[in-house]
Design a protein around this motif. Structure first.
Motif, PDB file in Angstrom:
ATOM      1  N   UNK A 172       4.333 -45.628  14.913  1.00 40.93           N
ATOM      2  CA  UNK A 172       4.919 -44.336  15.267  1.00 40.93           C
ATOM      3  C   UNK A 172       3.882 -43.219  15.259  1.00 40.93           C
ATOM      4  N   UNK A 173       3.030 -43.167  14.258  1.00 45.22           N
ATOM      5  CA  UNK A 173       2.037 -42.094  14.175  1.00 45.22           C
ATOM      6  C   UNK A 173       1.064 -42.141  15.349  1.00 45.22           C
ATOM      7  N   UNK A 174       0.647 -43.342  15.733  1.00 46.41           N
ATOM      8  CA  UNK A 174      -0.254 -43.477  16.879  1.00 46.41           C
ATOM      9  C   UNK A 174       0.455 -43.097  18.170  1.00 46.41           C
ATOM     10  N   UNK A 175       1.747 -43.430  18.267  1.00 45.19           N
ATOM     11  CA  UNK A 175       2.511 -43.064  19.453  1.00 45.19           C
ATOM     12  C   UNK A 175       2.580 -41.546  19.587  1.00 45.19           C
ATOM     13  N   UNK A 176       2.871 -40.866  18.493  1.00 47.09           N
ATOM     14  CA  UNK A 176       2.960 -39.408  18.524  1.00 47.09           C
ATOM     15  C   UNK A 176       1.614 -38.805  18.916  1.00 47.09           C
ATOM     16  N   UNK A 177       0.531 -39.326  18.352  1.00 49.04           N
ATOM     17  CA  UNK A 177      -0.798 -38.796  18.673  1.00 49.04           C
ATOM     18  C   UNK A 177      -1.120 -38.975  20.156  1.00 49.04           C
ATOM     19  N   UNK A 178      -0.815 -40.144  20.707  1.00 57.24           N
ATOM     20  CA  UNK A 178      -1.074 -40.385  22.122  1.00 57.24           C
ATOM     21  C   UNK A 178      -0.205 -39.528  23.024  1.00 57.24           C
ATOM     22  N   UNK A 179       1.071 -39.428  22.669  1.00 57.13           N
ATOM     23  CA  UNK A 179       1.982 -38.572  23.436  1.00 57.13           C
ATOM     24  C   UNK A 179       1.496 -37.126  23.425  1.00 57.13           C
ATOM     25  N   UNK A 180       1.088 -36.633  22.286  1.00 56.48           N
ATOM     26  CA  UNK A 180       0.646 -35.238  22.199  1.00 56.48           C
ATOM     27  C   UNK A 180      -0.640 -35.000  22.983  1.00 56.48           C
ATOM     28  N   UNK A 181      -1.490 -36.005  23.088  1.00 52.23           N
ATOM     29  CA  UNK A 181      -2.695 -35.863  23.910  1.00 52.23           C
ATOM     30  C   UNK A 181      -2.324 -35.578  25.358  1.00 52.23           C
ATOM     31  N   UNK A 182      -1.305 -36.279  25.871  1.00 53.68           N
ATOM     32  CA  UNK A 182      -0.857 -36.048  27.247  1.00 53.68           C
ATOM     33  C   UNK A 182      -0.031 -34.772  27.356  1.00 53.68           C
ATOM     34  N   UNK A 183       0.787 -34.489  26.342  1.00 49.21           N
ATOM     35  CA  UNK A 183       1.622 -33.288  26.384  1.00 49.21           C
ATOM     36  C   UNK A 183       0.777 -32.027  26.488  1.00 49.21           C
TER      37      UNK A 183
END
Length: 304
Positions: A164-175
């Protein structure tokens, strides 16, 4: 060459296996595929970048996309095509179990993929494996090199998420790069264990130009530098049959409006959200996730 004004959608394509009291039925689906088909149904030339297996389910996915005129740039899958087995919870929402292919999905970003992204009027990312750090870095690199707009929907699925933490970090990079981020109350709960307002504000802090928030039966809203609106769901004829494609219909409609209207004032954003709510409401009046237009409800009784 990619056609002028073409939309590129990046994410998942799979077989939805629906199990309920009436039996077992299969649909071609996946959030990104649903968005791509929805955009094509709204009249936009569309390309889908996704992993698709060289197998019978993959043949069905390809044929379905062909039927709607969606171009496919496919990454081969060593595990075959992705599959989601869904049942319905007490509230009618789908609950998913995914196969090995979906769990290990991987999209290749080679020369062809980068070319279509570079040429796109807008790139739409939905249900991408943001917790795959290397894959997310390749995606971010590709969209940074593009001149078009960027829309992102995290659309997380707990059954496909490794971390989950890695998913959030990756999503925020694109966001942080996005012109539009769509985020729902269920996304906020799963990814951040926080209210939707908190996640919306986080997207704005990251630099997202416009945040489209969805709250299921409570409607949707948009926040930009100049606008903050909330709109209720649309009142349309017919009973709700299936909510599976509602979020994907909202995103498809919003992207189409974003390209055609270029909303900059409150009235334009209100029109974008209201149109998306009407399309989502129509989609929910049919089984499956195929985007439906309000015109498809002609002849139905209100609330029937």
């Amino acid at each position: 060459m990619t056609a002028p004004g073409r939309v590129v959608v990046i994410g998942d394509a799979l077989i939805d296996e629906l199990r309920d009291d009436t039996g077992v039925r299969e649909f071609v689906g996946g959030a990104a595929l649903n968005v791509a088909v929805g955009l094509a149904r709204l009249g936009l030339p569309t390309t889908l970048i996704a992993m698709v297996g060289d197998d019978e389910p993959g043949d069905r996915i390809r044929a379905y996309l062909d039927d709607f005129g969606v171009e496919l740039v496919a990454t081969a899958s060593p595990h075959g095509s992705s599959r989601a087995v869904s049942t319905r919870n007490a509230g009618g929402e789908p609950v998913y179990v995914f196969n090995e292919a979906a769990w290990n999905r991987r999209i290749r970003f080679g020369d062809e993929e980068r070319r279509v992204i570079s040429d796109a009027a807008i790139t739409v990312v939905s249900c991408f494996p943001f917790d795959d750090t290397a894959q997310t870095a390749e995606l971010a690199d590709a969209v940074r090199d593009a001149d078009g707009l960027l829309a992102v929907d995290p659309n997380p699925r707990e059954g496909m998420m490794h971390d989950r933490a890695s998913f959030v970090a990756g999503f925020e990079e694109l966001a942080a790069l996005a012109d539009l981020v769509k985020v729902g109350d269920d996304d906020a709960a799963l990814l951040y264990a926080a209210p939707l307002e908190t996640v919306r504000d986080r997207m704005r802090e990251l630099g997202t130009a416009a945040v489209l928030t969805t709250r299921g039966a409570q409607g949707a809203g948009v926040v930009t530098d100049a606008v903050a609106i909330e709109r209720s769901i649309a009142s349309v004829p017919g009973a709700i049959i299936d909510t599976m494609g509602a979020g994907d219909a909202v995103l498809s409609s919003a992207v189409a409006s974003l390209l055609s209207e270029h909303p900059s004032d409150e009235a334009a954003w209100v029109a974008l959200v209201d149109t998306a709510m009407a399309v989502a409401a129509a989609t929910c009046r049919f089984e499956g996730a195929l985007l439906r237009l309000p015109s498809a409800l002609s002849g139905l009784d209100q609330g029937s």
